[in-house]
Write a protein that holds these residues in place. Structure first.
Motif, PDB file in Angstrom:
ATOM      1  N   ARG A 114     -47.316  -0.092 -18.592  1.00 51.26           N
ATOM      2  CA  ARG A 114     -48.034  -0.697 -17.395  1.00 51.26           C
ATOM      3  C   ARG A 114     -49.488  -0.298 -17.617  1.00 51.26           C
ATOM      4  O   ARG A 114     -49.916   0.641 -17.873  1.00 51.26           O
ATOM      5  CB  ARG A 114     -47.333  -0.186 -16.102  1.00 51.26           C
ATOM      6  CG  ARG A 114     -45.953  -0.725 -16.032  1.00 51.26           C
ATOM      7  CD  ARG A 114     -45.503   0.019 -14.590  1.00 51.26           C
ATOM      8  NE  ARG A 114     -45.346   1.194 -14.680  1.00 51.26           N
ATOM      9  CZ  ARG A 114     -45.801   2.096 -13.875  1.00 51.26           C
ATOM     10  NH1 ARG A 114     -46.492   1.635 -12.685  1.00 51.26           N
ATOM     11  NH2 ARG A 114     -45.865   3.388 -13.705  1.00 51.26           N
ATOM     12  N   TYR A 160     -42.060 -10.261 -18.645  1.00 53.55           N
ATOM     13  CA  TYR A 160     -41.432 -11.613 -17.893  1.00 53.55           C
ATOM     14  C   TYR A 160     -40.289 -11.305 -16.772  1.00 53.55           C
ATOM     15  O   TYR A 160     -39.570 -10.351 -17.153  1.00 53.55           O
ATOM     16  CB  TYR A 160     -41.146 -12.910 -18.350  1.00 53.55           C
ATOM     17  CG  TYR A 160     -42.266 -13.645 -18.942  1.00 53.55           C
ATOM     18  CD1 TYR A 160     -43.007 -14.731 -18.507  1.00 53.55           C
ATOM     19  CD2 TYR A 160     -43.122 -13.120 -20.218  1.00 53.55           C
ATOM     20  CE1 TYR A 160     -44.169 -15.396 -18.877  1.00 53.55           C
ATOM     21  CE2 TYR A 160     -44.226 -13.819 -20.608  1.00 53.55           C
ATOM     22  CZ  TYR A 160     -44.930 -14.922 -19.895  1.00 53.55           C
ATOM     23  OH  TYR A 160     -45.902 -15.423 -20.468  1.00 53.55           O
ATOM     24  N   SER A 161     -40.479 -11.813 -15.744  1.00 52.74           N
ATOM     25  CA  SER A 161     -39.412 -11.415 -14.743  1.00 52.74           C
ATOM     26  C   SER A 161     -38.144 -12.366 -15.046  1.00 52.74           C
ATOM     27  O   SER A 161     -38.301 -13.301 -16.054  1.00 52.74           O
ATOM     28  CB  SER A 161     -39.867 -12.046 -13.500  1.00 52.74           C
ATOM     29  OG  SER A 161     -39.983 -13.505 -13.331  1.00 52.74           O
ATOM     30  N   LYS A 163     -45.338 -10.407 -15.233  1.00 46.56           N
ATOM     31  CA  LYS A 163     -45.249  -9.373 -14.422  1.00 46.56           C
ATOM     32  C   LYS A 163     -46.588  -8.919 -14.037  1.00 46.56           C
ATOM     33  O   LYS A 163     -47.266  -7.989 -14.813  1.00 46.56           O
ATOM     34  CB  LYS A 163     -44.336  -8.284 -14.845  1.00 46.56           C
ATOM     35  CG  LYS A 163     -42.806  -8.655 -14.889  1.00 46.56           C
ATOM     36  CD  LYS A 163     -42.036  -7.341 -15.121  1.00 46.56           C
ATOM     37  CE  LYS A 163     -40.487  -7.736 -14.952  1.00 46.56           C
ATOM     38  NZ  LYS A 163     -39.756  -6.600 -15.171  1.00 46.56           N
ATOM     39  N   SER A 183     -48.966  -7.519 -10.730  1.00 51.93           N
ATOM     40  CA  SER A 183     -48.846  -7.122  -9.450  1.00 51.93           C
ATOM     41  C   SER A 183     -50.500  -6.918  -8.912  1.00 51.93           C
ATOM     42  O   SER A 183     -50.957  -6.307  -9.665  1.00 51.93           O
ATOM     43  CB  SER A 183     -48.451  -5.753  -9.172  1.00 51.93           C
ATOM     44  OG  SER A 183     -46.992  -5.823  -9.591  1.00 51.93           O
ATOM     45  N   ALA A 230     -47.304  -5.575 -16.687  1.00 49.66           N
ATOM     46  CA  ALA A 230     -46.572  -5.063 -17.493  1.00 49.66           C
ATOM     47  C   ALA A 230     -46.441  -5.615 -18.862  1.00 49.66           C
ATOM     48  O   ALA A 230     -46.135  -7.024 -18.979  1.00 49.66           O
ATOM     49  CB  ALA A 230     -44.992  -5.223 -16.882  1.00 49.66           C
TER      50      ALA A 230
END
Length: 259
Positions: free
Chosen positions: A3, A39-40, A48, A50, A69
Motif C-alpha cells: 500500500r 483490483y477489487s 483499489k 482510497s 494497493a
C-alpha cells in the motif's frame, strides 16, 4: 500486496475539477504509468484506490491524500515521479510513502485553510475575526438535500486570524487574508460556512467570491494548536532503505558500480 499513500495538490484552474474528474484523471495516470494495481473482486473489478476527505470543488489544495494497493512492490519515490509526469499541471503528486501504519483517514482530523478576500479592507477583516472569535456560537445555514440546515460554525474553528496581505501584491485594491484551522466534525464546517459566520456577526461581505486554499490537513495537536503531517508516522516507521532497493544492494556482486 503493498500500500502506497500519496499527497497531491489542486492548483490554479484545476481547483475547479470535481472529485469525480480527479478520479478519472488519476486512473488514467495509473494506466499510463503501468502501475501494478490490485483490483477489487466482484462482477465489475475496479482499482483499489482510497480517497480521504477531498476538498470541495472550487477550492485549491496543497494537501489532498489517497492510498493505492499494488500487487508488486514499487519504490514510492519512483512511483511518485511516474504518476506526477502523467497528470496535468496543477494536479501534482508531491509526496509518497509506503503505508506502514493503519488509519490514514483517522489521522485527518483538521485542516488549515487560507482565504483571500479581494476588495475587503484588512481592518474590517480583523474586526470581523475578533467578533467571530469572541462569540460562544455562530449559527449559519446551508442548503442540504433535505432542506435548509442550521448549525454552529464556531465550535469547529480552532483558530482564525487575519493576516497582513503580501507587500508585493500588485494593484491598489484592498485585500484581506484569513488563516483558518478547522476541526473535522459532523456536520462538516467548511470555509464558506465560516464566511457566512463572519457575515452574521460582523456584516462582512466580500464583493467577489473568496479564493480558498487548503494548506495542510492532518492530526490536530490540541496542546500546540498545530496540524501535523499525516504521513509522518509511515515515514518514521520505514527502514533506512526500501526493501526492493536493499535486496538489490545485498545481491549485487562485489565491486559492482565502481569505476
Amino acid at each position: 500486496m503493498q500500500r502506497i499513500r500519496l499527497r497531491y495538490t489542486k492548483r490554479g484552474r484545476l481547483r475547479f475539477t470535481s472529485h469525480r474528474d480527479f478520479q478519472r484523471a488519476f486512473e488514467r495516470a495509473l494506466r499510463r504509468s503501468e502501475v501494478p494495481m490490485a483490483y477489487s473482486a466482484g462482477f465489475t473489478p475496479h482499482p483499489k484506490v482510497s480517497y480521504a476527505n477531498a476538498a470541495p470543488t472550487g477550492t485549491g489544495s496543497e494537501a489532498e491524500f489517497l492510498e493505492i494497493a499494488l500487487t508488486e512492490a514499487r519504490d514510492p519515490d519512483l512511483l511518485r515521479e511516474l504518476l506526477d509526469s502523467s497528470l496535468p499541471d496543477g494536479l501534482d503528486i508531491t509526496d509518497a510513502v509506503e503505508a506502514r501504519t493503519s488509519g490514514l483517514a483517522e489521522r485527518l482530523t483538521a485542516s488549515v485553510w487560507e482565504m483571500r478576500l479581494d476588495g475587503v479592507d484588512p481592518y474590517e477583516a480583523r474586526r470581523a475575526v475578533d467578533a467571530f472569535n469572541a462569540a460562544e456560537s455562530v449559527e449559519v445555514q446551508r442548503k442540504a438535500k433535505n432542506g435548509i440546515r442550521t448549525f454552529d460554525a464556531r465550535a469547529a474553528v480552532a483558530d482564525l486570524q487575519a493576516l497582513d496581505p503580501p507587500a508585493d501584491r500588485p494593484g491598489d485594491k484592498p485585500c484581506a487574508i484569513l488563516r483558518l484551522v478547522v476541526r473535522h466534525v459532523t456536520p462538516a464546517v467548511r470555509p464558506d460556512d465560516v464566511l457566512s459566520g463572519l457575515r452574521a456577526v460582523a456584516d462582512l461581505a466580500p464583493p467577489v467570491p473568496a479564493a480558498v486554499t487548503r494548506l495542510a490537513q492532518g492530526l490536530f495537536d490540541e496542546e500546540s494548536g498545530t496540524v501535523t503531517d499525516p504521513l509522518a508516522p509511515d515515514r518514521e516507521a520505514a527502514p533506512t532503505a526500501h526493501p526492493a532497493v536493499a535486496a538489490a544492494v545485498a545481491t549485487a556482486p562485489e565491486g559492482a558500480g565502481s569505476a
